[in-house]
Enzyme design. Structure first.
Site, PDB file in Angstrom:
ATOM      1  N   ASP A 177      11.660   0.926  10.653  1.00  0.00           N
ATOM      2  CA  ASP A 177      11.139   0.359   9.365  1.00  0.00           C
ATOM      3  C   ASP A 177      10.675  -1.185   9.502  1.00  0.00           C
ATOM      4  O   ASP A 177      11.205  -1.677  10.714  1.00  0.00           O
ATOM      5  CB  ASP A 177      12.291   0.609   8.299  1.00  0.00           C
ATOM      6  CG  ASP A 177      11.838  -0.217   6.803  1.00  0.00           C
ATOM      7  OD1 ASP A 177      10.736   0.172   6.519  1.00  0.00           O
ATOM      8  OD2 ASP A 177      12.502  -1.143   6.540  1.00  0.00           O
ATOM      9  N   ASP A 200       9.719  -4.019   6.717  1.00  0.00           N
ATOM     10  CA  ASP A 200      10.372  -4.916   5.587  1.00  0.00           C
ATOM     11  C   ASP A 200      11.945  -4.857   5.488  1.00  0.00           C
ATOM     12  O   ASP A 200      12.282  -3.890   5.104  1.00  0.00           O
ATOM     13  CB  ASP A 200       9.575  -4.545   4.414  1.00  0.00           C
ATOM     14  CG  ASP A 200       8.123  -4.905   4.652  1.00  0.00           C
ATOM     15  OD1 ASP A 200       7.685  -6.087   4.432  1.00  0.00           O
ATOM     16  OD2 ASP A 200       7.054  -3.929   4.500  1.00  0.00           O
TER      17      ASP A 200
HETATM   18  O1  PSU Z   1      10.592  -6.007  -3.490  1.00  0.00           O
HETATM   19  C1  PSU Z   1       9.775  -5.303  -2.925  1.00  0.00           C
HETATM   20  N1  PSU Z   1      10.067  -4.834  -1.673  1.00  0.00           N
HETATM   21  C2  PSU Z   1       9.183  -3.715  -1.157  1.00  0.00           C
HETATM   22  C3  PSU Z   1       8.024  -3.284  -1.620  1.00  0.00           C
HETATM   23  C4  PSU Z   1       7.342  -2.350  -0.975  1.00  0.00           C
HETATM   24  O2  PSU Z   1       8.084  -1.868  -0.127  1.00  0.00           O
HETATM   25  C5  PSU Z   1       7.292  -1.945   1.162  1.00  0.00           C
HETATM   26  C6  PSU Z   1       8.383  -2.056   2.293  1.00  0.00           C
HETATM   27  O3  PSU Z   1       8.308  -1.173   3.018  1.00  0.00           O
HETATM   28  P1  PSU Z   1       9.256  -0.855   4.450  1.00  0.00           P
HETATM   29  O4  PSU Z   1      10.579  -1.366   4.117  1.00  0.00           O
HETATM   30  O5  PSU Z   1       8.858   0.659   4.350  1.00  0.00           O
HETATM   31  O6  PSU Z   1       8.463  -1.532   5.529  1.00  0.00           O
HETATM   32  C7  PSU Z   1       6.340  -2.892   1.102  1.00  0.00           C
HETATM   33  O7  PSU Z   1       5.167  -2.730   1.845  1.00  0.00           O
HETATM   34  C8  PSU Z   1       6.034  -2.983  -0.759  1.00  0.00           C
HETATM   35  O8  PSU Z   1       5.029  -1.958  -0.564  1.00  0.00           O
HETATM   36  C9  PSU Z   1       7.877  -3.839  -2.993  1.00  0.00           C
HETATM   37  O9  PSU Z   1       6.932  -3.356  -3.558  1.00  0.00           O
HETATM   38  N2  PSU Z   1       8.664  -4.873  -3.602  1.00  0.00           N
HETATM   39 MG    MG Z   2      12.518  -1.633   4.595  1.00  0.00          MG
END
Ligand code: PSU
Ligand code: MG
Length: 231
Positions: free
Chosen positions: A14, A16
């Site tokens: 992943d 974020d």
């Molecule tokens: O506070 C937030 N965190 C995360 C997201 C969403 O979650 C995704 C993170 O995805 P991942 O952890 O799958 O990379 C971001 O791109 C976003 O679309 C969001 O909208 N708001």
């Molecule tokens: Mg994430």
């Protein structure tokens, strides 16, 4: 060193809150935009949208807080905040060491994120070389093969197919920080290491994770049959 868990041969990260310290930046942006309308962006709401595609997350926030604007306008306001903060986002502890270690040992690696291409390019801009070590990036927001974002398993199954040799899902290890991602890994039939971020309650990820760690720095590759550090 003995394995504690079944052997894996490939890895999907992943982005974020797992590799990049973006979750606090998402929080700051949402707090700012929502406060313009006198609304409080809560921890509970954040947990609902973490890992979702930008489109879905935007719709959920606007509906939940009953913001007096269209989702598209909310998205643009949040993006304006991200433009200020994402280009200098830091890597999370242990991320760089682990990615470079697995790459050195030729372990196939991909990333799978709820992000759009726009957002991914912005937040990885100062880490281009590190992110070039992944064979591919599946970005739920814009990938035509991903029909539904996390917690659906699509992004991980699409990422698995793109490794190319029809790999067994049980041999693909997922790294996640959020409940929607852990749910997606479980639905894909893949083992999952969860490193809960500040906004993830451990109790929401424990049941469906193979192992829950306080930091990526505590991951022991040999527990999953991968080469240990120092090897
Ligand atoms: O506070 C937030 N965190 C995360 C997201 C969403 O979650 C995704 C993170 O995805 P991942 O952890 O799958 O990379 C971001 O791109 C976003 O679309 C969001 O909208 N708001
Ligand atoms: Mg994430």
């Amino acid at each position: 060193m003995a394995k504690r868990f079944p052997q894996v041969t490939k890895v999907i990260f992943d982005v974020d809150g797992l590799l990049l310290d973006t979750e606090r930046l998402y929080l700051l942006a949402a707090l700012k935009v929502c406060s313009e309308y006198g609304k409080k962006y809560t921890r509970e709401l954040k947990a609902k949208v973490m890992g979702k595609s930008e489109k879905e997350a935007t719709r959920i926030v606007v509906d939940y807080l009953q913001l007096p604007i269209q989702p598209e306008e909310y998205k643009e306001k949040v993006r304006a905040e991200h433009m200020k903060t994402f280009p200098s986002v830091a890597l999370l502890p242990g991320a760089e060491t682990l990615v470079r270690h697995l790459h050195k040992h030729n372990i196939p690696m991909a990333v799978a994120s709820g992000s759009s291409n726009w957002s991914y390019n912005l937040k990885t801009a100062s880490h281009k070389e590190l992110f070039s070590l992944f064979s591919h990036a599946v970005l739920c927001g814009d990938d035509p093969d991903v029909k539904a974002g996390k917690p659906h398993p699509d992004c991980f199954l699409v990422a698995a197919r793109r490794f190319g040799d029809n790999p067994d899902v049980k041999e693909i290890l997922i790294f996640e920080d959020a409940p929607n991602g852990v749910e997606a890994a479980s639905a894909a039939g893949m083992p999952c290491v969860c490193v809960p971020g500040e906004w993830t309650d451990r109790s929401d990820v424990t049941a469906k994770s193979t192992i829950v760690l306080d930091s990526l720095e505590l991951f022991r590759p040999e527990d999953f049959g991968l080469p240990s550090y120092g090897s």
